[in-house]
Design an enzyme around this catalytic site. Structure first.
Site, mmCIF file in Angstrom:
data_model
loop_
_atom_site.group_PDB
_atom_site.id
_atom_site.type_symbol
_atom_site.label_atom_id
_atom_site.label_comp_id
_atom_site.label_asym_id
_atom_site.label_seq_id
_atom_site.Cartn_x
_atom_site.Cartn_y
_atom_site.Cartn_z
ATOM 1 N N HIS A 135 24.041 13.835 56.561
ATOM 2 C CA HIS A 135 24.499 14.763 55.525
ATOM 3 C C HIS A 135 25.434 14.063 54.544
ATOM 4 C CE1 HIS A 135 22.934 17.900 58.175
ATOM 5 N NE2 HIS A 135 22.985 18.699 57.130
ATOM 6 N N LYS A 139 30.492 17.109 54.161
ATOM 7 C CA LYS A 139 30.237 18.086 55.234
ATOM 8 C C LYS A 139 31.345 17.991 56.277
ATOM 9 C CE LYS A 139 26.798 19.769 58.509
ATOM 10 N NZ LYS A 139 27.143 21.173 58.218
HETATM 11 N N1 LIG Z 1 22.684 27.581 56.434
HETATM 12 C C1 LIG Z 1 22.278 26.648 55.584
HETATM 13 O O1 LIG Z 1 21.079 26.476 55.289
HETATM 14 C C2 LIG Z 1 23.309 25.749 54.976
HETATM 15 C C3 LIG Z 1 22.949 24.770 54.035
HETATM 16 C C4 LIG Z 1 23.954 23.988 53.466
HETATM 17 C C5 LIG Z 1 25.270 24.182 53.843
HETATM 18 N N2 LIG Z 1 25.567 25.125 54.788
HETATM 19 C C6 LIG Z 1 26.923 25.423 55.208
HETATM 20 O O2 LIG Z 1 27.507 26.278 54.250
HETATM 21 C C7 LIG Z 1 28.934 26.114 54.273
HETATM 22 C C8 LIG Z 1 29.432 25.866 52.856
HETATM 23 O O3 LIG Z 1 28.920 24.626 52.404
HETATM 24 P P1 LIG Z 1 29.269 24.073 50.949
HETATM 25 O O4 LIG Z 1 28.589 22.757 50.848
HETATM 26 O O5 LIG Z 1 29.010 25.109 49.929
HETATM 27 O O6 LIG Z 1 30.847 23.857 51.102
HETATM 28 P P2 LIG Z 1 31.961 23.905 49.955
HETATM 29 O O7 LIG Z 1 31.380 23.398 48.676
HETATM 30 O O8 LIG Z 1 33.162 23.238 50.540
HETATM 31 O O9 LIG Z 1 32.239 25.464 49.769
HETATM 32 C C9 LIG Z 1 32.957 26.255 50.659
HETATM 33 C C10 LIG Z 1 33.642 27.353 49.865
HETATM 34 O O10 LIG Z 1 34.250 28.275 50.745
HETATM 35 C C11 LIG Z 1 35.573 28.541 50.301
HETATM 36 N N3 LIG Z 1 36.387 28.958 51.431
HETATM 37 C C12 LIG Z 1 37.065 28.203 52.318
HETATM 38 N N4 LIG Z 1 37.673 28.984 53.244
HETATM 39 C C13 LIG Z 1 37.377 30.256 52.904
HETATM 40 C C14 LIG Z 1 37.719 31.517 53.446
HETATM 41 N N5 LIG Z 1 38.492 31.618 54.531
HETATM 42 N N6 LIG Z 1 37.246 32.627 52.861
HETATM 43 C C15 LIG Z 1 36.472 32.555 51.753
HETATM 44 N N7 LIG Z 1 36.120 31.376 51.167
HETATM 45 C C16 LIG Z 1 36.557 30.246 51.746
HETATM 46 C C17 LIG Z 1 36.016 27.242 49.693
HETATM 47 O O11 LIG Z 1 37.132 27.437 48.864
HETATM 48 P P3 LIG Z 1 38.158 26.206 48.619
HETATM 49 O O12 LIG Z 1 37.388 25.252 47.755
HETATM 50 O O13 LIG Z 1 39.307 26.877 47.970
HETATM 51 O O14 LIG Z 1 38.478 25.631 49.971
HETATM 52 C C18 LIG Z 1 34.745 26.821 48.942
HETATM 53 O O15 LIG Z 1 34.655 27.465 47.688
HETATM 54 C C19 LIG Z 1 29.196 24.958 55.252
HETATM 55 O O16 LIG Z 1 29.493 25.472 56.517
HETATM 56 C C20 LIG Z 1 27.858 24.233 55.305
HETATM 57 O O17 LIG Z 1 27.660 23.539 56.517
HETATM 58 C C21 LIG Z 1 24.617 25.904 55.338
#
Ligand SMILES: NC(=O)c1ccc[n+]([C@@H]2O[C@H](COP(=O)([O-])OP(=O)(O)OC[C@H]3O[C@@H](n4cnc5c(N)ncnc54)[C@H](OP(=O)(O)O)[C@@H]3O)[C@@H](O)[C@H]2O)c1
Length: 244
Positions: A135, A139
């Site tokens: 990844h 991540k």
């Molecule tokens: N299921 C799937 O197919 C799939 C695919 C890809 C990724 N994912 C997962 O999806 C998640 C997000 O990935 P990403 O790449 O988008 O990460 P990211 O860019 O870091 O986004 C996470 C977001 O969540 C916010 N956040 C953090 N703590 C929070 C809380 N307590 N309440 C509400 N918002 C909060 C963050 O805000 P701040 O920036 O202020 O911290 C940020 O805007 C990860 O767990 C990743 O592993 C899943």
């Protein structure tokens, strides 16, 4: 009538992609975008959302999931990193309310098919198998939710238990993490998005299954499908394959 969707973690990489995809789907109505500084329970009540899509961080996933289920509305948990005990606890909560919810470690159809094929291959070759997941450097949780789900699916269908080997590690963790005898190796590098290889080994042959996600758009058809299906469920399901 369009299904009312609230995205939690809307400013993140996945969240922004989800907001775009949901806004463009005539069957769905984006009613809110929540982030770290919002009170999720209040947002649910203000927006009258029917479904919350959570795309935040592992450390917040369980508390967010509990808030959504306790509000009596449907959860789609796309955030990875929930522990198996936590998933079980959420399943019990949903069962008590007969509430539909989904925990989806990977929304990509290709990745779901990889897991399905790996499960199938494990009936014949499951004694010797290793998983390598790769990844992007940002991540936060390891191993990936997809790798854990893949290992679970292999372990539940494998033909026989892994052979015991003398695995002396001269550097700790050289053989990766261990899920019931299945080694999982996590690679984190800039330039990668989300990739997984499952390698089966047998006498004189190997079988490699590989999936590459090169853009987050790959997750959107599965995410939109989950939004439409979750409202028809009356229990918590773990994995997109349950609604494909
Ligand atoms: N299921 C799937 O197919 C799939 C695919 C890809 C990724 N994912 C997962 O999806 C998640 C997000 O990935 P990403 O790449 O988008 O990460 P990211 O860019 O870091 O986004 C996470 C977001 O969540 C916010 N956040 C953090 N703590 C929070 C809380 N307590 N309440 C509400 N918002 C909060 C963050 O805000 P701040 O920036 O202020 O911290 C940020 O805007 C990860 O767990 C990743 O592993 C899943």
């Amino acid at each position: 009538m369009a299904i009312r969707i609230l995205v939690n973690g809307a400013k993140g990489l996945m969240g922004q992609e989800a907001v775009r995809a949901i806004s463009a789907d005539p069957d769905l109505l984006l009613v809110g975008e929540a982030g770290r500084d919002d009170d999720l329970t209040v947002m649910i009540s203000q927006t009258k959302a029917a479904v919350v899509v959570d795309l935040t961080v592992a450390s917040a996933a369980f508390i967010n999931a509990s808030k959504v289920i306790d509000s009596g509305i449907h959860l789609i948990m796309g955030t990875t990193g929930l522990l198996l005990e936590q998933i079980h606890e959420l399943q019990i909560k949903c069962k008590q309310q007969r509430l539909g919810a989904m925990i989806v470690p990977n929304f990509s159809i290709g990745a779901v098919l990889l897991m399905k094929y790996a499960q199938d291959a494990s009936r014949y070759l499951g004694q010797n198998v290793e998983i390598i997941e790769m990844h992007h450097a940002g991540k936060k949780d390891s191993p990936s939710g997809t790798a854990i789900k893949t290992a679970q699916m292999i372990a539940s269908h494998r033909c026989s238990l892994p052979e015991s080997r003398d695995n002396t590690e001269t550097i700790a963790h050289a053989r990766g993490a261990d899920y019931q005898g299945i080694p999982i190796h996590s690679v984190r590098l800039p330039g990668l998005v989300a990739h997984e290889e499952v390698i089966f080994g047998a006498q004189g042959e190997t079988l490699t299954l590989r999936h590459d996600c090169i853009h987050r758009q790959a997750f959107m058809p599965g995410l939109l499908l989950a939004c439409k299906k979750v409202v028809t469920l009356s229990e918590l399901v773990y994995g997109l394959e349950h609604v494909l």
